[in-house]
Design an enzyme around this catalytic site. Structure first.
Site, short mmCIF file in Angstrom:
data_model
loop_
_atom_site.label_atom_id
_atom_site.label_comp_id
_atom_site.label_asym_id
_atom_site.label_seq_id
_atom_site.Cartn_x
_atom_site.Cartn_y
_atom_site.Cartn_z
N LYS A 34 0.84 -1.20 0.00
CA LYS A 34 0.00 0.00 0.00
C LYS A 34 0.87 1.25 0.00
O LYS A 34 0.69 2.16 -0.82
CB LYS A 34 -0.90 -0.03 1.24
CG LYS A 34 -2.11 0.84 1.15
CD LYS A 34 -2.96 0.69 2.41
CE LYS A 34 -3.72 -0.62 2.44
NZ LYS A 34 -4.32 -0.91 3.75
N ARG A 104 -3.39 3.08 8.55
CA ARG A 104 -3.69 1.91 7.73
C ARG A 104 -2.53 0.92 7.75
O ARG A 104 -1.38 1.31 7.71
CB ARG A 104 -3.93 2.34 6.27
CG ARG A 104 -4.72 3.62 6.13
CD ARG A 104 -4.72 4.15 4.70
NE ARG A 104 -5.36 3.24 3.77
CZ ARG A 104 -5.37 3.42 2.45
NH1 ARG A 104 -4.74 4.48 1.92
NH2 ARG A 104 -5.97 2.57 1.66
N GLY A 113 -8.43 -7.05 4.21
CA GLY A 113 -9.29 -7.06 5.39
C GLY A 113 -8.73 -7.82 6.58
O GLY A 113 -9.41 -8.01 7.58
N MET A 115 -6.10 -7.02 8.40
CA MET A 115 -5.59 -6.18 9.47
C MET A 115 -6.45 -4.94 9.57
O MET A 115 -7.37 -4.75 8.81
CB MET A 115 -4.14 -5.85 9.21
CG MET A 115 -3.27 -7.08 9.39
SD MET A 115 -1.56 -6.73 9.23
CE MET A 115 -1.48 -6.34 7.51
N ARG A 350 -3.17 -1.56 -6.48
CA ARG A 350 -2.33 -2.76 -6.40
C ARG A 350 -2.70 -3.65 -7.58
O ARG A 350 -3.77 -3.49 -8.17
CB ARG A 350 -2.54 -3.50 -5.09
CG ARG A 350 -3.98 -3.97 -4.93
CD ARG A 350 -4.20 -4.73 -3.63
NE ARG A 350 -5.62 -4.86 -3.39
CZ ARG A 350 -6.20 -4.73 -2.20
NH1 ARG A 350 -5.49 -4.43 -1.14
NH2 ARG A 350 -7.49 -4.87 -2.07
N HIS A 468 -16.04 -8.92 1.09
CA HIS A 468 -15.05 -9.86 1.60
C HIS A 468 -15.20 -11.23 0.94
O HIS A 468 -14.23 -11.82 0.46
CB HIS A 468 -15.21 -9.98 3.12
CG HIS A 468 -14.24 -10.92 3.75
ND1 HIS A 468 -14.57 -12.22 4.04
CD2 HIS A 468 -12.95 -10.77 4.09
CE1 HIS A 468 -13.52 -12.82 4.57
NE2 HIS A 468 -12.52 -11.96 4.61
N SER A 776 11.28 -43.92 -16.03
CA SER A 776 10.20 -43.04 -15.63
C SER A 776 10.17 -43.02 -14.11
O SER A 776 10.00 -44.06 -13.47
CB SER A 776 8.86 -43.55 -16.18
OG SER A 776 7.82 -42.73 -15.71
N CYS A 843 6.26 -39.87 -13.73
CA CYS A 843 4.85 -40.22 -13.88
C CYS A 843 4.09 -40.23 -12.57
O CYS A 843 2.95 -40.63 -12.50
CB CYS A 843 4.70 -41.55 -14.60
SG CYS A 843 5.39 -42.92 -13.66
N TYR A 863 10.44 -35.41 -20.23
CA TYR A 863 9.01 -35.13 -20.15
C TYR A 863 8.48 -35.29 -18.74
O TYR A 863 9.11 -35.91 -17.88
CB TYR A 863 8.23 -36.05 -21.10
CG TYR A 863 8.20 -37.50 -20.69
CD1 TYR A 863 7.21 -37.97 -19.82
CD2 TYR A 863 9.16 -38.40 -21.13
CE1 TYR A 863 7.19 -39.29 -19.43
CE2 TYR A 863 9.15 -39.72 -20.74
CZ TYR A 863 8.16 -40.16 -19.88
OH TYR A 863 8.13 -41.47 -19.47
P1 ADP Z 1 -7.58 -2.52 3.56
O1 ADP Z 1 -6.14 -2.86 3.48
O2 ADP Z 1 -8.35 -3.43 4.44
O3 ADP Z 1 -8.18 -2.27 2.23
P2 ADP Z 1 -7.34 0.32 3.87
O4 ADP Z 1 -6.15 0.82 4.59
O5 ADP Z 1 -7.26 0.39 2.41
O6 ADP Z 1 -7.66 -1.15 4.38
O7 ADP Z 1 -8.56 1.13 4.42
C1 ADP Z 1 -9.90 0.72 4.38
C2 ADP Z 1 -10.75 1.79 3.76
O8 ADP Z 1 -10.63 3.02 4.43
C3 ADP Z 1 -10.33 2.02 2.33
O9 ADP Z 1 -11.26 1.45 1.49
C4 ADP Z 1 -10.33 3.51 2.15
O10 ADP Z 1 -11.37 3.87 1.29
C5 ADP Z 1 -10.60 4.08 3.51
N1 ADP Z 1 -9.51 5.03 3.82
C6 ADP Z 1 -8.28 4.73 4.24
N2 ADP Z 1 -7.53 5.85 4.38
C7 ADP Z 1 -8.32 6.87 4.03
C8 ADP Z 1 -8.13 8.28 3.96
N3 ADP Z 1 -6.96 8.86 4.25
N4 ADP Z 1 -9.16 9.04 3.56
C9 ADP Z 1 -10.34 8.45 3.27
N5 ADP Z 1 -10.60 7.15 3.31
C10 ADP Z 1 -9.60 6.35 3.70
MG MG Z 2 -7.67 -1.07 0.92
#
Ligand code: ADP
Ligand code: MG
Ligand code: MG
Length: 893
Positions: A34, A104, A113, A115, A350, A468, A776, A843, A863
């Site tokens: 990220k 984050r 999701g 963490m 990503r 999810h 084989s 095989c 092979y």
């Molecule tokens: P995950 O790794 O679980 O996707 P994120 O760190 O991407 O978690 O955060 C979850 C949500 O929070 C994201 O979908 C994003 O839209 C929102 N978010 C995170 N940081 C910001 C920010 N600085 N401003 C607005 N929304 C945020």
């Molecule tokens: Mg995210």
């Protein structure tokens, strides 16, 4: 003195956004995916709210330091905040106009999701008033604050998120509204008071919600580091086999707000369809919402195309970013964005997870678009993901009609017994491991992954394509349908209703993750075909591949299917499978129970025409390709019944006393049948068995050759441990072949070789090769005998062995390179010392495992052979192995 201060402190914090980019995309190990990509987007001039990344090294230090952030990191965090404050023009904790940030997580590999993220950090009783006044939007301010208390409480303090959810639901009921967005500013202000009371009541030791933003921030950073070792995260890493990472990075980033009204919103999207791979913009968004609302599947979002109507300018800008990102990363991207009062911000990008079908289509189309070359396309698709293209589809001729349609989230058809919770899935699996499971839930959450992993398919009543359930199912290539509104679940009663049909626990449901259709009961499925982009990618793979790919097949039907998938011969035909049907098993038993050679020969003569016909079918199906046929391998008692009634029946059928059957069964009984009277040991004692099989092979070949079929029989003698065994059997087989050929006046190229599956054969491969015309490697038995592990008796301890990493991987799934691999390598080398052009293949089951295929390539095999459905996978794995080895076979070691 200078020495005391000379060591420059290490850089632990990297800034991004607002025109700054201290990191870049290839720093994922240090900054997490990220953080690295936020920096990369900043560098590309894409609007990213400013922030900074605390490195994964700090996470590692945190754990070494007894869960404390090292002292020398703190000043860098303070400096990072100061930079953000300067760029945004607001200060953390300013009561009049506060800077708010998100905290984050983000490891080097995406763990969706798994963490925790905390949004709106920096709000306090005082600054929430400032925010309300400054934005002239008290509703927004209090909504943000109550979300923050919830996220901070549940993430940093370990309170139950449900406590806050219940308070929210209660408030909605009190006010007589259904949607969060219908609550007024005053309602939310009241809710904040209730949330803070919950916080006070459930923290221990009990304390008030922290009112110092710096304190909030440090606690939140600690919480993200702690989440790395949380149960969810560890479980996910275990299932995904993620190892060797330092930890998670922490991203602290200025907030932008999607919940400021109807000209704000938030969404997630893929630059191409992650199910089909189609080149369309694909995703969901929610108006007036914060990020987690979309991902959690709480509200059902709108398709991204609607944004074009609602905010055309933002949509165009988003399309331009989509273009730019794809051109830059040269791969499909998974993005998160937020619109604050009409202004677009990117929050994440990503490489997107995708189904195998999508992976193939995207690779082929990107190559056609000139974004990548053929070689990259071939390397981009993981061999295992091809399983997805080989998934069964619903039989188009099936007459069942769907009862409902949800959102197609991950393709393939799955029928299974319904369970309504992940725990019930685990329970059903424990009791009946082979029962197909279909997990049916309102929505899934990271707590459910163990149960989801066991299910054949997943069906949810809420959530969108980025929920999810959808994301996880796609990652695993599991059929999944989400957002099926017609499904009403009563979790307590363990039943559901769909359009008037009642479905109880363990009833069958079928889902089609390609269309989103849901069926009551079990719908028949059909096998896949290799066409279109799939066929194209396979052709490209073949341009680089040097290993041949054969198949393990015992029937013409399997052989034909494997050929359609590109098999270039049969590497293993197991003849014992031909002795079980109808009359054959009777003749087989006659043969085994015969008292004299004469009687045995008579029974064998009855089996001969069947064997011959089987081989004719195989040779025809494999016209022009080599066919390796293994002589009878299993111990003879496997063909006799072990119970009284079965023995009585056989006695009656053959017209002999039951006592005789019993005696023979007792005589053939073995303490360890894996190491007993089987393989080449059978024809050494009963040469007539081998004679019959060799005759059947050669007569079939002659019959085919006469009709213009191009035959290349390879007679394979199993379980050789010494060259003497092979010598005796080969001489006899060769004599018979020559006799039959000269009688027919034909010359057919044929080989007589052996399996290398007894370790001694590998150790003495130079000797064995004096007789063997091909090797084989039978890696199932070779693994059993080398590790001293019976493949059928490991279920009790293998899971523990894998957990304790005594074996990194199940040695029956992927070749144990350090042990068995040495024997293979030695076998190849010594075999070719004697016979430089010795044809060598594998095989065992390993022939369809990508890592094992790469190993076979590296030791210089000719092979690999695998089951028909794994042939495409082996072709791709072989191409990738050739490309990694620079296309050169490393024969001399
Ligand atoms: P995950 O790794 O679980 O996707 P994120 O760190 O991407 O978690 O955060 C979850 C949500 O929070 C994201 O979908 C994003 O839209 C929102 N978010 C995170 N940081 C910001 C920010 N600085 N401003 C607005 N929304 C945020
Ligand atoms: Mg995210
Ligand atoms: Mg074997």
């Amino acid at each position: 003195m200078a020495t005391a201060t000379a060591t420059a402190t290490k850089k632990f914090v990297y800034s991004f956004g607002g025109g700054v980019a201290e990191g870049k995309a290839d720093m994922k190990a240090l900054l997490g995916g990220k953080g690295a990509n936020l920096a990369e987007m900043s560098m590309l001039g894409i609007p990213v709210p400013p922030g900074f990344t605390i490195t994964t090294e700090v996470c590692a230090e945190y754990y070494k330091n007894d869960r404390h952030i090292p002292e020398d990191v703190i000043p860098q965090i303070v400096e990072g905040i100061a930079k953000v404050e300067a760029l945004v023009g607001k200060k953390l904790g300013d009561p009049a106009d506060p800077l708010l940030v998100s905290v984050r997580s983000g490891a080097a590999l995406s763990m969706p999701g798994m963490m925790n993220t905390i949004l709106n950090l920096g709000l306090t009783d005082e600054s929430v008033e400032g925010l309300a006044a400054k934005t002239n939007n008290p509703r927004f301010a209090y909504d943000s604050y109550r979300r923050f208390i919830d996220m901070f409480g549940s993430t940093a303090m370990g309170l139950e998120h449900e406590l806050f959810e219940h308070a929210l639901s209660a408030m909605k009921t009190e006010r007589g509204v259904k949607l969060d967005t219908e609550l007024t500013a005053d309602d939310l202000k009241e809710l904040v008071i209730r949330y803070k009371a919950i916080y006070r009541a459930h923290t221990s030791p009990s304390h008030d919600f922290p009112q110092d933003p710096k304190d909030q921030l440090m606690k939140a950073i600690n919480a993200v580091f702690n989440s790395w070792m949380g149960k969810k995260a560890r479980e996910y890493r275990r299932i995904e086999k993620i190892e060797g990472l330092l930890g998670t990075a922490v991203n602290v980033q200025a907030m932008v707000f999607g919940n400021m009204g109807n000209n704000s919103g938030t969404g997630v999207a893929f630059t191409r369809d992650p199910n089909t791979g189609e080149n369309v913009f694909y995703g969901d968004y929610l108006i007036n919402a914060q990020g987690e609302d979309v991902v959690a599947g709480i509200r059902t979002p709108e398709p991204i195309s609607r944004l074009q109507e609602e905010m055309p300018q933002v949509y165009d800008q988003l399309l331009a970013i989509r273009e730019k990102l794809e051109r830059h990363y040269k791969d499909m991207q998974d993005i998160e964005f937020t619109v604050q009062e009409g202004v677009l911000y990117m929050l994440q990008t990503r490489n997107g997870k995708r189904t195998g079908t999508a992976a193939v289509r995207i690779a082929v189309e990107m190559a056609r678009e000139g974004l990548i070359d053929h070689q990259t396309a071939v390397q981009r698709v993981s061999p295992d993901s091809l399983n997805h293209l080989l998934l069964p589809r619903l039989d188009p001729k099936a007459k069942e009609r769907p009862v409902a349609r949800g959102i197609a989230a991950s393709p393939g058809a799955a029928a299974g017994k319904v369970v309504f919770s992940a725990e019930d899935a685990v329970h059903l699996h424990d009791v009946h491991p082979s029962d197909p499971i279909l997990l049916v839930r309102k929505e899934t959450s990271p707590e459910d992954v163990a149960g989801m992993n066991l299910a054949r398919g997943i069906l949810t009543s809420t959530g969108g394509k980025a929920s999810h359930a959808a994301v996880v199912a796609r990652g695993w290539g599991k059929p999944c349908v989400v957002g099926c509104d017609a499904l009403v679940i009563d979790e307590e009663a363990k039943q559901a209703s769909i359009q008037g049909h009642i479905v109880r626990e363990h009833d069958f449901i079928t889902i089609d993750g390609t269309t989103g259709d849901v069926y009551i009961g079990k719908v028949p499925t059909v096998d896949p075909e290799m066409t279109g982009d799939f066929a194209t990618l396979m052709e490209w793979a073949d341009e680089y591949r040097t290993l041949k790919v054969r198949t393990n097949a015992d029937t013409p039907r399997d052989a034909r299917r494997a050929r359609e998938f590109g098999a270039e011969g049969i590497g293993l035909c197991r003849t014992e499978h031909m002795f079980f049907e109808d009359q054959r098993i009777v003749d087989m038993r006659k043969m085994i129970l015969a008292d004299t050679t004469e009687a045995r020969v008579k029974a064998l003569n009855d089996l001969l025409p069947h064997q011959r016909a089987d081989f004719i079918g195989l040779f025809e199906a494999m016209d022009g390709c080599p066919v390796t046929i293994r002589l009878l391998d299993p111990p003879l008692h496997e063909f006799l019944p072990h119970d009284d009634s079965g023995q009585l029946e056989v006695a009656k059928q053959l017209g002999i006393p039951v006592e005789k059957v019993r005696q023979r069964v007792a005589q053939l009984h073995e303490q360890n049948p894996m190491l007993g009277f089987r393989g080449c040991r059978l024809p050494i004692l009963y040469p007539e068995i081998g004679d019959m099989q060799v005759r059947a092979i050669m007569e079939a070949a002659i019959d085919c050759a006469k009709r213009g079929v191009s035959v290349h029989p390879e007679i394979m003698i199993p379980l050789i441990g010494t060259v003497e065994e092979l010598k005796i059997l080969k001489e006899r087989a060769q004599a018979l072949c020559e006799q039959l050929l000269s009688e027919a006046g034909l010359s057919i190229p044929y080989l007589i070789g052996t399996m290398i599956e007894v370790p001694r054969a590998a150790l003495t491969a130079d000797e064995v090769a004096t007789e063997a015309e091909f090797f084989s490697f039978g890696t199932n038995d070779l693994t059993q005998m080398t590790l001293g592990l019976s493949r059928d008796d490991i279920t009790l301890f293998m899971p523990t062995y894998l957990e304790k990493k005594i074996y990194k991987i199940d040695p029956f799934q992927s070749i144990d390179i350090a042990g068995v691999g040495q024997l293979i390598e030695m076998g190849v080398r010594k075999g070719r010392q004697t016979r430089p052009n010795l044809k060598i293949g594998i095989c065992g089951e390993h022939g369809g495992d990508p890592d094992s295929v790469a190993f076979c390539q590296s030791v210089g095999m000719d092979y690999v052979s695998c089951s028909p459905f794994r042939v495409p996978l082996a072709r791709l794995a072989a191409a990738q192995a050739a490309l990694t080895n620079g296309g050169k076979v490393q024969r001399d070691k």
